[in-house]
Design a protein around this motif. Structure first.
Motif, PDB file in Angstrom:
ATOM      1  N   GLN A  28      -3.373   9.846   6.169  1.00  0.00           N
ATOM      2  CA  GLN A  28      -3.144   8.473   5.753  1.00  0.00           C
ATOM      3  C   GLN A  28      -2.355   8.437   4.446  1.00  0.00           C
ATOM      4  O   GLN A  28      -1.428   7.632   4.280  1.00  0.00           O
ATOM      5  CB  GLN A  28      -4.482   7.752   5.583  1.00  0.00           C
ATOM      6  CG  GLN A  28      -4.359   6.268   5.291  1.00  0.00           C
ATOM      7  CD  GLN A  28      -5.711   5.604   5.175  1.00  0.00           C
ATOM      8  OE1 GLN A  28      -6.563   6.045   4.395  1.00  0.00           O
ATOM      9  NE2 GLN A  28      -5.931   4.554   5.952  1.00  0.00           N
ATOM     10  N   ALA A  29      -2.697   9.326   3.519  1.00  0.00           N
ATOM     11  CA  ALA A  29      -1.991   9.377   2.243  1.00  0.00           C
ATOM     12  C   ALA A  29      -0.532   9.754   2.438  1.00  0.00           C
ATOM     13  O   ALA A  29       0.367   9.206   1.781  1.00  0.00           O
ATOM     14  CB  ALA A  29      -2.675  10.376   1.321  1.00  0.00           C
ATOM     15  N   GLU A  38     -13.144  13.635   7.736  1.00  0.00           N
ATOM     16  CA  GLU A  38     -12.636  12.476   7.013  1.00  0.00           C
ATOM     17  C   GLU A  38     -11.587  12.874   5.973  1.00  0.00           C
ATOM     18  O   GLU A  38     -10.678  12.096   5.675  1.00  0.00           O
ATOM     19  CB  GLU A  38     -13.793  11.736   6.340  1.00  0.00           C
ATOM     20  CG  GLU A  38     -14.769  11.109   7.318  1.00  0.00           C
ATOM     21  CD  GLU A  38     -15.905  10.399   6.612  1.00  0.00           C
ATOM     22  OE1 GLU A  38     -15.624   9.551   5.744  1.00  0.00           O
ATOM     23  OE2 GLU A  38     -17.077  10.699   6.916  1.00  0.00           O
ATOM     24  N   ILE A  44      -8.638  12.541  -2.949  1.00  0.00           N
ATOM     25  CA  ILE A  44      -9.528  12.565  -1.783  1.00  0.00           C
ATOM     26  C   ILE A  44     -10.872  13.144  -2.204  1.00  0.00           C
ATOM     27  O   ILE A  44     -11.002  14.349  -2.430  1.00  0.00           O
ATOM     28  CB  ILE A  44      -8.915  13.397  -0.644  1.00  0.00           C
ATOM     29  CG1 ILE A  44      -7.569  12.801  -0.216  1.00  0.00           C
ATOM     30  CG2 ILE A  44      -9.862  13.467   0.539  1.00  0.00           C
ATOM     31  CD1 ILE A  44      -6.851  13.598   0.860  1.00  0.00           C
ATOM     32  N   ALA A  79      -7.910  11.333   5.688  1.00  0.00           N
ATOM     33  CA  ALA A  79      -7.436  10.755   4.429  1.00  0.00           C
ATOM     34  C   ALA A  79      -6.104  11.367   4.024  1.00  0.00           C
ATOM     35  O   ALA A  79      -5.204  10.664   3.535  1.00  0.00           O
ATOM     36  CB  ALA A  79      -8.481  10.978   3.335  1.00  0.00           C
ATOM     37  N   TYR A  80      -5.954  12.675   4.229  1.00  0.00           N
ATOM     38  CA  TYR A  80      -4.680  13.329   3.893  1.00  0.00           C
ATOM     39  C   TYR A  80      -3.541  12.735   4.716  1.00  0.00           C
ATOM     40  O   TYR A  80      -2.471  12.416   4.181  1.00  0.00           O
ATOM     41  CB  TYR A  80      -4.782  14.833   4.142  1.00  0.00           C
ATOM     42  CG  TYR A  80      -3.423  15.504   4.151  1.00  0.00           C
ATOM     43  CD1 TYR A  80      -2.790  15.848   2.966  1.00  0.00           C
ATOM     44  CD2 TYR A  80      -2.759  15.746   5.360  1.00  0.00           C
ATOM     45  CE1 TYR A  80      -1.523  16.430   2.970  1.00  0.00           C
ATOM     46  CE2 TYR A  80      -1.503  16.328   5.375  1.00  0.00           C
ATOM     47  CZ  TYR A  80      -0.892  16.671   4.167  1.00  0.00           C
ATOM     48  OH  TYR A  80       0.366  17.226   4.184  1.00  0.00           O
ATOM     49  N   ALA A 102      -2.684  11.070  -4.309  1.00  0.00           N
ATOM     50  CA  ALA A 102      -3.881  10.765  -3.531  1.00  0.00           C
ATOM     51  C   ALA A 102      -5.065  11.563  -4.066  1.00  0.00           C
ATOM     52  O   ALA A 102      -4.971  12.779  -4.271  1.00  0.00           O
ATOM     53  CB  ALA A 102      -3.656  11.087  -2.059  1.00  0.00           C
ATOM     54  N   ARG A 126       1.428   6.823   3.560  1.00  0.00           N
ATOM     55  CA  ARG A 126       1.567   5.818   2.509  1.00  0.00           C
ATOM     56  C   ARG A 126       2.456   6.261   1.349  1.00  0.00           C
ATOM     57  O   ARG A 126       2.600   5.537   0.374  1.00  0.00           O
ATOM     58  CB  ARG A 126       0.184   5.444   1.974  1.00  0.00           C
ATOM     59  CG  ARG A 126      -0.657   4.669   2.975  1.00  0.00           C
ATOM     60  CD  ARG A 126      -2.016   4.322   2.407  1.00  0.00           C
ATOM     61  NE  ARG A 126      -2.756   3.453   3.315  1.00  0.00           N
ATOM     62  CZ  ARG A 126      -3.978   3.004   3.073  1.00  0.00           C
ATOM     63  NH1 ARG A 126      -4.601   3.346   1.954  1.00  0.00           N
ATOM     64  NH2 ARG A 126      -4.575   2.206   3.936  1.00  0.00           N
ATOM     65  N   TYR A 138      -8.815   7.887  -2.095  1.00  0.00           N
ATOM     66  CA  TYR A 138      -9.070   7.841  -0.654  1.00  0.00           C
ATOM     67  C   TYR A 138     -10.505   8.321  -0.457  1.00  0.00           C
ATOM     68  O   TYR A 138     -10.768   9.521  -0.346  1.00  0.00           O
ATOM     69  CB  TYR A 138      -8.088   8.739   0.111  1.00  0.00           C
ATOM     70  CG  TYR A 138      -6.680   8.207   0.142  1.00  0.00           C
ATOM     71  CD1 TYR A 138      -6.168   7.590   1.285  1.00  0.00           C
ATOM     72  CD2 TYR A 138      -5.847   8.320  -0.963  1.00  0.00           C
ATOM     73  CE1 TYR A 138      -4.865   7.100   1.319  1.00  0.00           C
ATOM     74  CE2 TYR A 138      -4.539   7.823  -0.944  1.00  0.00           C
ATOM     75  CZ  TYR A 138      -4.067   7.223   0.200  1.00  0.00           C
ATOM     76  OH  TYR A 138      -2.769   6.739   0.235  1.00  0.00           O
ATOM     77  N   ARG A 165      -4.450   7.160  -6.585  1.00  0.00           N
ATOM     78  CA  ARG A 165      -5.015   6.237  -5.603  1.00  0.00           C
ATOM     79  C   ARG A 165      -6.137   6.947  -4.867  1.00  0.00           C
ATOM     80  O   ARG A 165      -5.932   8.017  -4.286  1.00  0.00           O
ATOM     81  CB  ARG A 165      -3.953   5.771  -4.610  1.00  0.00           C
ATOM     82  CG  ARG A 165      -4.472   4.723  -3.603  1.00  0.00           C
ATOM     83  CD  ARG A 165      -3.381   4.294  -2.648  1.00  0.00           C
ATOM     84  NE  ARG A 165      -2.274   3.654  -3.361  1.00  0.00           N
ATOM     85  CZ  ARG A 165      -1.116   3.312  -2.789  1.00  0.00           C
ATOM     86  NH1 ARG A 165      -0.938   3.562  -1.494  1.00  0.00           N
ATOM     87  NH2 ARG A 165      -0.167   2.742  -3.488  1.00  0.00           N
ATOM     88  N   THR A 216     -14.073   9.371   1.009  1.00  0.00           N
ATOM     89  CA  THR A 216     -14.575   9.958   2.250  1.00  0.00           C
ATOM     90  C   THR A 216     -16.092  10.025   2.185  1.00  0.00           C
ATOM     91  O   THR A 216     -16.707   9.830   1.130  1.00  0.00           O
ATOM     92  CB  THR A 216     -14.003  11.371   2.474  1.00  0.00           C
ATOM     93  OG1 THR A 216     -14.400  12.222   1.381  1.00  0.00           O
ATOM     94  CG2 THR A 216     -12.484  11.336   2.561  1.00  0.00           C
ATOM     95  N   GLU A 230       0.812  -1.213   0.000  1.00  0.00           N
ATOM     96  CA  GLU A 230       0.000   0.000   0.000  1.00  0.00           C
ATOM     97  C   GLU A 230       0.845   1.262   0.000  1.00  0.00           C
ATOM     98  O   GLU A 230       0.315   2.354  -0.118  1.00  0.00           O
ATOM     99  CB  GLU A 230      -0.913   0.017   1.230  1.00  0.00           C
ATOM    100  CG  GLU A 230      -1.972  -1.073   1.235  1.00  0.00           C
ATOM    101  CD  GLU A 230      -2.846  -0.995   2.469  1.00  0.00           C
ATOM    102  OE1 GLU A 230      -2.363  -0.477   3.495  1.00  0.00           O
ATOM    103  OE2 GLU A 230      -3.989  -1.436   2.412  1.00  0.00           O
TER     104      GLU A 230
END
Length: 383
Positions: free
Chosen positions: A99-100, A92, A47, A96-97, A45, A103, A84, A82, A86, A39
């Motif tokens: 998390q991105a 959210e 979003i 997501a930011y 990303a 990753r 993400y 990819r 929400t 991942e």
């Protein structure tokens, strides 16, 4: 007409990845769990509120536009998109930011709503570039937050400039009820005053169709030499039969259904009205626009504009990743002429058209999009 990414920028992009690929979240507090190996890695990303009850359809269309641009412009050396997803909670998008970032994202496209963008803006320092797809209330976004949106304010201001170029001296604003139409009116009036014009005359369009018979007399009593219809297609069509054709009439893209020809009822009713819209709809057969894959399913004009927004969002993100801080960025995009302006907002200049006639290129003078509420409809997702 449009920028095309070729091999000459790939070395710069690779160098940018070496730098951007080492980012971490700005705060260690509540840091998301480290990703599985498959991942992680450089990516862009996306979003978007694809899990939202009201905005999922609009978000999916934006996503399709982004992927169409990736299909045309991306290759193996360019990080892949990819998603993400929400939902309806603004928080959210921030999750997501972060998390991105963990990753290995090197750039972000989104969020789509003003509330979600506000959450990112309030987070503090953003370590990776974010291209938000709506407006931001604060005048100056934080570092690395860029703004690209579609707003009726931009169109209304451009119409005011066009009327000034056309020699109009005293416009009359006909305003329908509703927040969207009020924003059209306010932006037009403010721009007209900025251009040195006297305050425009204003009349309200009656909501009751039975009251429209009084409209002709009310309009004829004014000394205006042109009309600006601050209205959507439905309200404009209702009012048009009561407006004499002896004065030119102008409007935003809201009065055009996105289809050429004089055969449709909407076009017949609005024949001759001058408006502005994006090249994606007004110049679909231009080679640089036709090069991008269209949606596989029919879309309304509002959704077509969101699809085009996704295309230009991808292109601008690629440029942001390889451009030096403070560099001039200008693109002849499918949504208009885009230029990075003050406050890290992308201005947008549209094409001029006439309902039932041929579109023409508007005189270039880009205008920054104004803030707009994020309502749960495709039309207002980025308006």
């Amino acid at each position: 007409m449009h920028d095309v990414f070729t091999s000459h920028w790939l070395p710069r992009f690779a160098a940018a990845l070496l730098y951007l690929g080492t980012v971490v979240p700005a705060s260690a507090e509540d840091t998301p769990a480290p990703p599985a190996e498959d991942e992680s890695g450089p990516h862009i990303a996306l979003i978007l509120p694809t899990k939202s009850k009201g905005l999922a359809g609009a978000a999916e269309v934006v996503q399709a536009g982004v992927l169409a641009a990736q299909l045309k412009l991306g290759d193996e050396s360019v990080p892949k998109i990819r998603l993400y997803p929400t939902g309806d909670r603004d928080e959210e998008a921030l999750m997501a930011y972060r998390q991105a970032a963990v990753r290995g994202a090197v750039g972000v496209i989104g969020p789509l709503t003003r509330g979600a963008i506000g959450k990112l803006a309030g987070f503090g320092k953003l370590d990776i570039p974010v291209l938000a797809l709506n407006s931001l209330e604060s005048a100056k976004p934080p570092t690395n937050l860029f703004v690209l949106g579609l707003s009726v304010e931009t169109e209304a201001r451009q119409i005011a400039r066009q009327m000034k170029r056309d020699g109009i001296k005293q416009p009359l604003v006909l305003e329908a009820e509703g927040a969207l139409h009020q924003r059209m009116r306010d932006a037009f009036v403010a721009e007209w005053k900025t251009l040195g014009g006297t305050p425009p005359q204003q009349l309200a369009l009656p909501a009751d169709p039975n009251a429209l018979w009084k409209l002709r007399d009310a309009v004829n009593a004014q000394t205006a030499d042109a009309l600006f219809l601050a209205a959507d297609l439905k309200r404009a069509r209702m009012a048009r039969p009561f407006l004499s054709a002896d004065r030119p009439q102008y409007a935003t893209s809201q009065v055009w259904g996105g289809k050429f020809g004089k055969t449709s009822g909407a076009n017949i009713d609005m024949l001759g009205v001058k408006f502005v819209d994006m090249p994606w709809l007004l110049e679909p057969h231009h080679p640089d626009i036709a090069a991008f894959k269209r949606s596989e399913r029919p879309l309304s004009a509002e959704l077509e504009r969101l699809y085009a927004l996704g295309i230009d969002a991808y292109r601008l993100t690629m440029l942001l990743l390889v451009s030096a801080p403070g560099a001039t960025i200008e693109v002849q995009g499918v949504t208009g002429t885009l230029k990075l302006a003050e406050g890290r907002q992308f201005s947008r200049e549209l094409m001029a058209g006439i309902v039932g006639g041929q579109p023409s290129i508007a005189a270039p003078k880009p205008e920054v999009s104004d803030p707009a509420p994020a309502e749960a409809t495709a039309e207002s997702a980025t308006q």
